[in-house]
Enzyme design. Structure first.
Site, short mmCIF file in Angstrom:
data_model
loop_
_atom_site.label_atom_id
_atom_site.label_comp_id
_atom_site.label_asym_id
_atom_site.label_seq_id
_atom_site.Cartn_x
_atom_site.Cartn_y
_atom_site.Cartn_z
N LEU A 38 1.25 9.75 -20.16
CA LEU A 38 0.61 10.33 -18.99
C LEU A 38 1.10 9.64 -17.71
CD1 LEU A 38 -3.06 10.50 -20.33
CD2 LEU A 38 -1.35 12.33 -20.35
N HIS A 444 -8.37 -9.73 15.05
CA HIS A 444 -7.29 -10.62 15.49
C HIS A 444 -7.32 -11.90 14.66
CE1 HIS A 444 -4.58 -12.72 18.25
NE2 HIS A 444 -5.42 -13.76 18.17
#
Length: 465
Positions: A38, A444
């Site tokens: 699969l 940041h």
């Protein structure tokens, strides 16, 4: 009553995702898969193994410049067999993961070649035996395979496609790549990092030709800086094997004839939809050049028959596109309220170095569509985290509609571009404006915060430049 609510032909990222969502929404589902495993092309010979090699290439490049980070490494070398073995371990792990998910959701699997036989019926052929499957809905997710040029045949050793290049016994000393789309530039990036002499031949005027023109120019500049030779507007005339490997004859942009020789040639000129011998000629479904025409919920003109992924006309051949197409299709089948899929809301990610990520309209497309375009750009050179990572090249480019502030497109080339693109995907999906994004807090220090400055730069208000 039909035995199944849904029969899916193909178990790639379109087929297996659709099957799981169908089960979650209460549909009895069968997946028909021709291979003995699969996951389809994406997992076994596409997205996943390629990105494994790209990450190894990234680490290899980092180690080359370890002294930049205050780390002294006297010697290191590439263990190519170990790289390939890791690739196989990761692929097998995730293939087993899909098997587990199918068991968890009680999804049945039948191995064999599936084709439409009659309304509500699929014929499955395996080992000379044919089985008839009844299903209320039939969904084709059969995918695609590598295309070549007329007169150029893959031999799996010298002249290769994306499948065979993953298993080369050693890193080639030289490699010619025909085609500068995502596949071409990713393999160029991989093998250049590992020391190959790489040449790219692209028929169109620029590399990654579907991207914004400034992105193409930046990537070409970065590749040339890395020592990758590039010929654009190159028309390949022949590829012939010889004692050295193969010789490619082509005409360059001036019309002059040239020849190049390399150990291997990778043909990366696109993909062919796999729609032959799946019974569609017996249906009302419209097929053009191998691609299926579908409606807004991925339904074909044949009642009860759907198609998703690489075989769909007008949609990008991307794994994540196939997955969402399947989710939308099965939502329609299950009677759920699901939106339609807009092409401009599907992100494009190319995992070369530097990375490329984009969504929405390019600047040129936006202007051609009649928008009053306003553009903002922010370079990674001015981003502190990019400095920390020692990846300074590239930029974020935002394309917006000036009067309304609507975000029309975002185009990124540089560090972690394929990851930080996610914010822009959400912005376009939720129809955010430039002003919405300017007042979104960006952490940041992150590479991601370059997005904040890029959105602000549309208004001429970028902080860090």
């Amino acid at each position: 009553m039909p035995v199944y609510d849904l029969a899916i032909i193909g178990s790639g990222p379109g087929g297996y995702v659709t099957a799981i969502r169908a089960s979650q929404w209460g549909l009895k589902t069968l997946v028909i898969e021709k291979d003995g495993f699969l996951g389809g092309t994406c997992l076994h010979v596409g997205c996943i193994p390629t990105k494994v090699l790209l990450y190894s290439a990234e680490l290899h490049d980092t180690l080359k410049h370890a002294d930049e980070f205050g780390i002294e490494i006297s010697d290191f070398k590439l263990n190519w067999p170990a790289v390939l073995a890791r690739k196989e371990r990761i692929v097998n792990k995730h293939a087993k993961g899909i098997e587990f998910l199918f068991r968890k959701h009680k999804i049945e699997v039948m191995q064999g070649w599936g084709r439409w036989a009659a309304p509500g019926h699929v014929e499955v052929e395996n080992a000379g035996k044919t089985t008839d499957v009844e299903a209320s809905h039939i969904l084709f997710a059969t995918g695609s395979e590598a295309r070549s040029l007329p007169g150029v045949d893959f031999d799996g050793k010298i002249i290769v496609g994306n499948r065979d290049i993953l298993n080369l016994p050693q890193v080639p000393k030289s490699l010619i790549i025909v085609g500068a789309g995502a596949v071409g530039v990713e393999f160029a990036s991989i093998f250049r990092s590992f020391g190959s002499e790489v040449t790219i031949l692209e028929m169109l005027p620029r590399v990654v030709p579907l991207e914004d023109e400034e992105i193409s120019a930046e990537l070409e500049k970065a590749f040339r800086k890395r020592g990758i030779q590039i010929f654009t507007e190159a028309k390949v005339e022949s590829v012939k094997k010889d004692a050295a490997g193969a010789t490619v004859a082509f005409r360059d942009k001036t019309g002059a004839s040239q020849t190049l020789t390399a150990e291997h040639v990778l043909m990366a000129v696109g993909r062919v939809p796999l729609t032959q011998n799946i019974g569609l000629e017996k249906t009302r479904a419209k097929v053009e050049r191998g691609f299926l025409q579908v409606g807004p919920y991925m339904e074909t003109a044949e009642p009860g028959v759907y198609a998703i992924g690489d075989i769909v006309a007008g949609m990008p051949q991307l794994a994540h596109a196939a997955s969402m197409e399947g989710i939308i299709a099965v939502g329609k089948m299950a009677g759920k309220q699901v939106p339609t899929l807009e092409r401009s809301r599907i992100p494009n990610c190319t995992y070369c170095e530097p990375q490329v990520g984009s969504i929405g309209l390019t600047e040129k497309q936006a202007r051609e569509a009649g928008y009053a375009v306003k553009v903002g750009k922010f370079p990674f050179l001015a981003n502190s985290k990019a400095s920390i990572l020692n990846h300074h090249d590239g930029f974020v480019k935002v394309v917006a509609d000036d009067p309304t502030g609507e975000v029309l497109g975002v185009h990124i080339i540089g560090p972690l571009a394929t990851e930080i693109l996610a914010e822009s995907v959400a912005a376009l999906q939720l129809e955010a404006t430039i002003d919405d994004m300017m007042f979104t807090v960006h952490a940041h220090p992150t590479v991601w915060e370059a997005m904040g400055d890029a959105f602000s730069s549309v208004r001429g208000l970028a902080i860090n430049i």
